[in-house]
Write a protein that holds these residues in place. Structure first.
Motif, PDB file in Angstrom:
ATOM      1  N   HIS A 534       0.690  -1.189  -0.399  1.00 55.58           N
ATOM      2  CA  HIS A 534      -0.081   0.061  -0.310  1.00 55.58           C
ATOM      3  C   HIS A 534       0.538   1.454  -0.418  1.00 55.58           C
ATOM      4  O   HIS A 534       0.560   2.128  -0.455  1.00 55.58           O
ATOM      5  N   ASN A 539      -1.151   4.276  -0.727  1.00 60.54           N
ATOM      6  CA  ASN A 539      -2.087   4.278  -0.026  1.00 60.54           C
ATOM      7  C   ASN A 539      -1.333   5.040   1.532  1.00 60.54           C
ATOM      8  O   ASN A 539      -1.652   3.722   2.232  1.00 60.54           O
ATOM      9  N   ARG A 540      -1.517   5.748   1.626  1.00 60.51           N
ATOM     10  CA  ARG A 540      -1.275   6.509   2.996  1.00 60.51           C
ATOM     11  C   ARG A 540      -2.095   5.800   4.772  1.00 60.51           C
ATOM     12  O   ARG A 540      -1.117   4.836   5.184  1.00 60.51           O
ATOM     13  N   ALA A 541      -3.278   6.381   4.550  1.00 60.78           N
ATOM     14  CA  ALA A 541      -3.861   5.230   5.297  1.00 60.78           C
ATOM     15  C   ALA A 541      -3.801   3.895   6.010  1.00 60.78           C
ATOM     16  O   ALA A 541      -3.576   3.232   6.997  1.00 60.78           O
ATOM     17  N   GLN A 542      -4.095   2.949   4.624  1.00 68.82           N
ATOM     18  CA  GLN A 542      -4.786   1.216   4.522  1.00 68.82           C
ATOM     19  C   GLN A 542      -2.941   1.495   4.798  1.00 68.82           C
ATOM     20  O   GLN A 542      -2.360   0.147   5.408  1.00 68.82           O
ATOM     21  N   LEU A 544      -0.384   2.680   6.858  1.00 64.76           N
ATOM     22  CA  LEU A 544      -0.927   2.576   8.467  1.00 64.76           C
ATOM     23  C   LEU A 544      -1.265   1.934   9.287  1.00 64.76           C
ATOM     24  O   LEU A 544      -0.900   1.103  10.423  1.00 64.76           O
ATOM     25  N   ASP A 545      -2.601   1.240   9.029  1.00 58.69           N
ATOM     26  CA  ASP A 545      -3.286   0.375   9.459  1.00 58.69           C
ATOM     27  C   ASP A 545      -2.510  -1.182   9.679  1.00 58.69           C
ATOM     28  O   ASP A 545      -1.907  -0.983  10.283  1.00 58.69           O
ATOM     29  N   GLU A 548       0.325  -1.149  12.100  1.00 60.19           N
ATOM     30  CA  GLU A 548       0.220  -0.957  13.166  1.00 60.19           C
ATOM     31  C   GLU A 548      -0.352  -2.651  13.873  1.00 60.19           C
ATOM     32  O   GLU A 548      -0.179  -3.293  15.055  1.00 60.19           O
ATOM     33  N   LEU A 570       5.478   8.387   4.446  1.00 61.14           N
ATOM     34  CA  LEU A 570       4.582   8.534   5.462  1.00 61.14           C
ATOM     35  C   LEU A 570       5.457   9.367   6.297  1.00 61.14           C
ATOM     36  O   LEU A 570       4.981   9.767   7.570  1.00 61.14           O
ATOM     37  N   GLU A 573       3.864  11.791   8.542  1.00 57.44           N
ATOM     38  CA  GLU A 573       2.271  11.153   9.497  1.00 57.44           C
ATOM     39  C   GLU A 573       2.901  10.810  10.830  1.00 57.44           C
ATOM     40  O   GLU A 573       3.669   9.955  11.337  1.00 57.44           O
ATOM     41  N   ARG A 575       1.477   9.730  12.893  1.00 55.15           N
ATOM     42  CA  ARG A 575       0.876   7.995  13.161  1.00 55.15           C
ATOM     43  C   ARG A 575       2.141   6.924  12.757  1.00 55.15           C
ATOM     44  O   ARG A 575       2.266   6.344  13.292  1.00 55.15           O
TER      45      ARG A 575
END
Length: 587
Positions: A534, A539-542, A544-545, A548, A570, A573, A575
């Motif tokens: 990702h 796809n930054r949010a994915q 980072l998800d 984690e 990232l 970010e 996160r």
């Protein structure tokens, strides 16, 4: 290009009549095809005669096995003398032409220095893996073992209970003496080359005894030492010590293979051997089965140091390569390493495994570093131990120290791609992308079938906006099994079609879709792999998800996030910085 060998003798064939034209010599014209002509035989339902087909009827007489050994050892000596290795000796690859055995499947023959690609057949592969003259000797020993005993190679070194009643038993046990050396688990205890094995076979062929010759050599060694003690009184204490060491060495020579490996339990040693064959496939199933076999070995002999140590290392590798989540497995690996250290606190390798387990579990390099250094101090130093430590130093951002360590690794094992990849990363970080890519190229030249090197170079090529080349590297990673959740052939073909028809961006989208589909279907897909995919796609949010999630899975490659350009997007970010703090890569 293609190559045609002589036609092998038929194992079994149905012969039917066939009318045909005949040419008696080149000066005559072909005779016409007429019903009245003498017919010639035509063989149908042909299958070649191989050693495997011969063994379907049972074991071969020892004299016949000796003949086979002489011819095949000579063939290997010829191959090895020209810098080549066969890589897949087994009964089905030994054909007969006019009754003479020959090595077949020669498409596998390669330069002896070309040990990167994994080929071979389970049961004929030595513990260290294929691709070397020593591995060919090991495989030949297993082939002759099957021919001599009629047993499957996995039962080596077991001898049939009735062997002592065979009429050719004397030659059987003489040959077995040769096989024990050819198939030694430790390559250093095997024949130094095929010529040495051939020499022992020729000794038997001349009617002499290999067992007696070895016994005489040992006896002469004892006599010489004893005479020296009597003649040189001034050196008495030193010679007594030497004599004790020599006797210990003689005892070691007379030990069974499992005793030499550190266990008195033959079944535990056999489980250990089977595990080595399985782990060499580096597939999820192979690793899982190997772990089960090593677990079995530790149950059969709780004091088997080698089984505890290799079990710990294998679990750590399986988690680090993305085959399994480390949540439950890594504590087990840590316990195994601690058991190995308790059995022998002067053995270095378990400290390395314990360091890697602790690092993956706690992400605390400060606590793991003393264990890495303990491993290197105890020795004997092995390039892979220094290499593993050097990668962790690199991930911590201690670039100068990492460079020195990798330069040393490069000197210790110049055929390994790992130091070149690491030095390529360091060059890139230092602002020399051209030099970095050249070092990646050298790593892949040395080990073209290593999926991780393709993955790293692909990340840097993508960051350099060389996206078609990057996608080609990731496609090759798929084809080499670098994504355990993908099918090398079917998924590889589908991805190649997307890349050719729609380009690298569509290729990456399809790769992500396949990974997520496998995860939805219940397969384990490492969070780190999804985070990396990702991040490459922006796809930054994915990304980072999944980073984690990867932390919760205790994925080994996580420590690379600071130096991997895939995660460059990232950097801004919050996160991402929270992830770095949890990994103790940032305060």
């Amino acid at each position: 290009f293609y190559y045609v060998m002589e036609l092998a003798d038929p194992a079994k064939a149905e012969v039917i009549s066939n009318q045909c034209s005949v040419v008696s010599n080149q000066s005559e014209a072909p005779r016409p095809l007429l019903p009245s002509l003498t017919t010639a035989p035509l063989i149908t339902d042909y299958s070649p005669r191989t050693l495997r087909s011969d063994l379907e009827a049972g074991r071969l007489p020892a004299a016949r096995v000796l003949e086979l050994g002489l011819v095949l050892a000579e063939a290997l000596a010829h191959l090895h003398g020209h810098g080549l290795v066969h890589r897949d000796l087994k009964p089905s690859n030994l054909i007969f032409v006019d009754g003479r055995p020959k090595l077949a499947d020669i498409g596998l023959v390669t330069d002896a220095s070309d040990s990167r690609s994994f080929v071979g057949t389970e049961g004929y592969l030595p513990p260290e893996g294929p691709g070397s003259p020593q591995a060919d000797i090991f495989a030949l020993g297993k082939v002759l073992y099957e021919a001599l005993t009629g047993l499957d190679r996995r039962r080596y070194p077991e001898m049939p209970a009735e062997a002592r009643d065979w009429p050719d038993r004397a030659l059987v046990f003489e040959l077995n003496e040769i096989l024990l050396q050819a198939c030694a688990a430790d390559a250093r205890q095997r024949y130094v080359n095929a010529e040495a094995m051939l020499a022992d076979l020729q000794l038997l062929d001349a009617g002499k005894s290999v067992k007696r010759r070895r016994s005489v050599r040992r006896g002469w060694g004892w006599t010489w030492k004893t005479a020296a003690v009597l003649a040189l009184v001034a050196l008495a204490f030193a010679l007594i010590r030497n004599e004790r060491d020599r006797r210990a060495a003689l005892v070691q020579q007379n030990l069974t293979p499992w005793e030499k490996a550190g266990t008195t339990n033959q079944a535990a040693w056999q489980a250990w051997q089977r595990a080595f064959q399985m782990v060499n496939t580096y597939t999820r199933v192979g690793l899982s089965n190997a772990i089960q076999e090593w677990e079995r070995a530790t149950e059969l002999d709780p004091n088997y140091l080698g089984a505890w140590s290799t079990l710990s290392v294998t679990i750590t590798i399986a988690v680090g390569e993305g085959h399994f989540a480390g949540t439950n497995l890594l504590p087990r690996a840590k316990a195994c390493a601690e058991k190995a250290i308790a059995l022998n606190p002067k053995e270095g390798a378990p400290y390395l495994s314990l360091a890697q387990c602790n690092l993956a579990l706690d992400y605390d390099f400060a606590q793991a570093e003393p264990l890495f250094r303990k491993c290197l101090e105890l020795g004997p130093p092995h390039w892979s131990h220094r290499n593993n430590f050097a990668w962790e130093v690199l991930f911590q951002g201690r670039f100068g120290e990492a460079e020195q360590l990798f330069e040393r690794v490069k000197q210790e094992n110049p055929q390994q791609g790992s130091p070149y990849v690491a030095l390529g990363i360091l060059s890139w970080v230092a602002g020399n992308p051209t030099e970095g890519l050249a070092l990646f190229e050298e790593a892949i030249r040395l080990q073209p079938d290593h999926p991780r090197w393709r993955s790293w170079r692909g990340d840097f090529l993508w960051a350099a906006d060389q996206r078609p080349a990057a996608a080609q590297d990731w496609l090759r990673q798929v084809q080499l099994g670098g994504f355990p959740f993908l099918d090398r052939d079917a998924d590889g073909a589908a991805l190649r079609q997307v890349l050719n028809e729609r380009g690298p961006e569509a290729f990456l989208e399809r790769l992500i879709a396949l990974a997520e589909a496998r995860q939805t279907a219940g397969q384990f897909v490492a969070g780190f792999d999804l985070a990396r995919l990702h991040a490459r796609a922006g796809n930054r949010a994915q990304a980072l998800d999944h980073l984690e999630i990867a932390i919760a899975e205790h994925s080994g490659p996580l420590m690379s996030v600071k130096v991997n350009p895939a995660f460059q997007i990232l950097r801004d970010e919050p996160r991402f910085h929270a992830v770095l703090r949890r990994l103790k890569l940032e305060k």
